[in-house]
Design a protein around this motif. Sequence first.
Motif, short mmCIF file in Angstrom:
data_model
loop_
_atom_site.label_atom_id
_atom_site.label_comp_id
_atom_site.label_asym_id
_atom_site.label_seq_id
_atom_site.Cartn_x
_atom_site.Cartn_y
_atom_site.Cartn_z
N LEU A 2 0.84 -1.21 0.00
CA LEU A 2 0.00 0.00 0.00
C LEU A 2 0.87 1.26 0.00
N LEU A 3 1.84 1.31 0.90
CA LEU A 3 2.73 2.47 0.99
C LEU A 3 3.57 2.63 -0.27
N PHE A 4 4.01 1.49 -0.83
CA PHE A 4 4.83 1.55 -2.04
C PHE A 4 4.06 2.22 -3.18
N VAL A 5 2.81 1.80 -3.37
CA VAL A 5 2.00 2.38 -4.45
C VAL A 5 1.68 3.84 -4.17
N PHE A 6 1.37 4.17 -2.91
CA PHE A 6 1.11 5.57 -2.55
C PHE A 6 2.32 6.45 -2.85
N LEU A 7 3.51 5.97 -2.49
CA LEU A 7 4.72 6.79 -2.61
C LEU A 7 5.20 6.94 -4.05
N PHE A 8 5.15 5.85 -4.80
CA PHE A 8 5.74 5.87 -6.14
C PHE A 8 4.69 5.99 -7.25
N GLY A 9 3.41 5.87 -6.89
CA GLY A 9 2.35 5.96 -7.88
C GLY A 9 2.34 7.28 -8.64
N PRO A 10 2.36 8.44 -7.95
CA PRO A 10 2.32 9.72 -8.68
C PRO A 10 3.47 9.89 -9.67
N THR A 11 4.66 9.44 -9.29
CA THR A 11 5.81 9.55 -10.20
C THR A 11 5.60 8.69 -11.44
N LEU A 12 5.10 7.46 -11.22
CA LEU A 12 4.87 6.56 -12.35
C LEU A 12 3.77 7.11 -13.27
N ILE A 13 2.73 7.66 -12.68
CA ILE A 13 1.63 8.23 -13.49
C ILE A 13 2.15 9.38 -14.35
N SER A 14 2.94 10.25 -13.76
CA SER A 14 3.50 11.39 -14.50
C SER A 14 4.39 10.91 -15.64
N MET A 15 5.21 9.90 -15.35
CA MET A 15 6.11 9.37 -16.37
C MET A 15 5.33 8.74 -17.53
N LEU A 16 4.30 7.96 -17.20
CA LEU A 16 3.50 7.30 -18.24
C LEU A 16 2.70 8.32 -19.05
N ARG A 17 2.22 9.36 -18.39
CA ARG A 17 1.45 10.39 -19.09
C ARG A 17 2.33 11.09 -20.14
N VAL A 18 3.58 11.36 -19.78
CA VAL A 18 4.50 12.02 -20.71
C VAL A 18 4.85 11.09 -21.87
N ARG A 19 5.13 9.83 -21.55
CA ARG A 19 5.58 8.89 -22.58
C ARG A 19 4.46 8.44 -23.51
N GLN A 20 3.25 8.36 -22.98
CA GLN A 20 2.15 7.83 -23.78
C GLN A 20 1.40 8.88 -24.59
N GLY A 21 1.55 10.14 -24.24
CA GLY A 21 0.90 11.19 -25.01
C GLY A 21 -0.61 11.13 -24.91
N LYS A 22 -1.25 10.50 -25.89
CA LYS A 22 -2.71 10.44 -25.94
C LYS A 22 -3.30 9.39 -25.00
N GLY A 23 -2.44 8.65 -24.32
CA GLY A 23 -2.92 7.68 -23.36
C GLY A 23 -3.47 6.43 -24.01
N GLN A 24 -4.30 5.70 -23.26
CA GLN A 24 -4.86 4.45 -23.75
C GLN A 24 -5.85 4.71 -24.88
N PRO A 25 -5.71 4.00 -26.01
CA PRO A 25 -6.68 4.15 -27.11
C PRO A 25 -8.07 3.71 -26.64
N ILE A 26 -9.10 4.46 -27.03
CA ILE A 26 -10.47 4.17 -26.65
C ILE A 26 -11.20 3.52 -27.82
N ARG A 27 -11.96 2.48 -27.54
CA ARG A 27 -12.71 1.77 -28.59
C ARG A 27 -13.68 2.70 -29.31
N ASP A 28 -13.66 2.67 -30.63
CA ASP A 28 -14.60 3.48 -31.42
C ASP A 28 -16.02 2.95 -31.31
N ASP A 29 -16.15 1.61 -31.11
CA ASP A 29 -17.47 1.00 -31.07
C ASP A 29 -18.03 0.93 -29.65
#
Length: 362
Positions: free
Chosen positions: A34-61
């Motif tokens: 729990l503490l590990f995810v709390f502490l490192f989660g925001p950093t990982l989210i920021s890193m993934l947001r920068v690297r992924q750009g548009k994020g997860q593709p959303i289904r058209d259908d």
Amino acid sequence: MLYYLMISLADQISALNVFRYITFRTGGAMITSLLFVFLFGPTLISMLRVRQGKGQPIRDDGPQRHIVEKQGTPTMGGLMILLGIVVSALLWGNLSNVYVWMVLFVTLGFGAIGLYDDYLKVSKASTAGFSGKVKFVLECLIAAIACYFFMKAGKEPLASALTFPFFKNLIIDLGIFFVPVGMLVIVGCGNSVNLTDGLDGLAIVPVMVAAASFGMISYLVGNAVFSEYLQLHNVKGVGELSVLCGAILGAGLGFLWFNAPPAMIFMGDTGSLSLGGALGAIAVAAKHEIVLGIVGGLFVLETVSVILQVASFKLTGKRIFRMAPIHHHFELKGWPEPRIIVRFWIITVVLVLIGLSTLKLR
């Protein structure tokens, strides 16, 4: 690692004997993840947001509101869950236990498959991922290896047996067929959780509740005294999986903090496949595969809705649901997302209570 260090010092410091207790280490694993995810989660989210750009593709259908509301949300959030689980397991688990290693093997193996699939979706800006047949074969291979070691680690007459809830002595020795049956349970659970992961927080809470349930089941089944009292089949060594269940619960709680509506991150196939595979592997190791079908009934419901939808369309050209999996059906009926999520959580809790009742009703 922490387990071995503390046990080695227990002769000099008697208070450290508490590390011999699975219940204590389960609590420690839950808090650590729990503490590990709390502490490192925001950093990982920021890193993934920068690297992924548009994020997860959303289904058209899919539901059209998803394109507006969920576009740009990063995926691969399962990475923070996996890291939390692995760190906790290595710190608090008994690493001489084959069940621990095999469940970790399945968890990380399925996680790697999901990670590669998520990577292809993001890099190609497509919901296709890579070949479903290849994914299935790889999942089956990983699950079969784990089931083989589960069978070798077990003691007769349970090593290759299938047990049944509500019955004290009803077991069926599957022999070598234990491996393919266990494989189907693990692969089926992994993909069922994957199908359920379609709304913010919808999959992670049922996974946590199921993990808590199987933490209790593993502990009772692995304890000779409790299993005899409850007339359960004792599986020596499987109690150690309670520590892993605690790690899953803690990591899930931490992830839910960021995944609660509106989600800051999606777990993606990285998380859903690995968590489903872990639950399936724990159920097979603890000889409670059928109980998993009850406890994880929501996952079964989601999978059955897809099967029925496909079969109906191919046979009759008509659809049973407005859209499958079934949570999308209720979305298209106009149910608000929070209502669907909470009601599905309620269904999960009821099913878990039914599943746990099988421990005493024999």
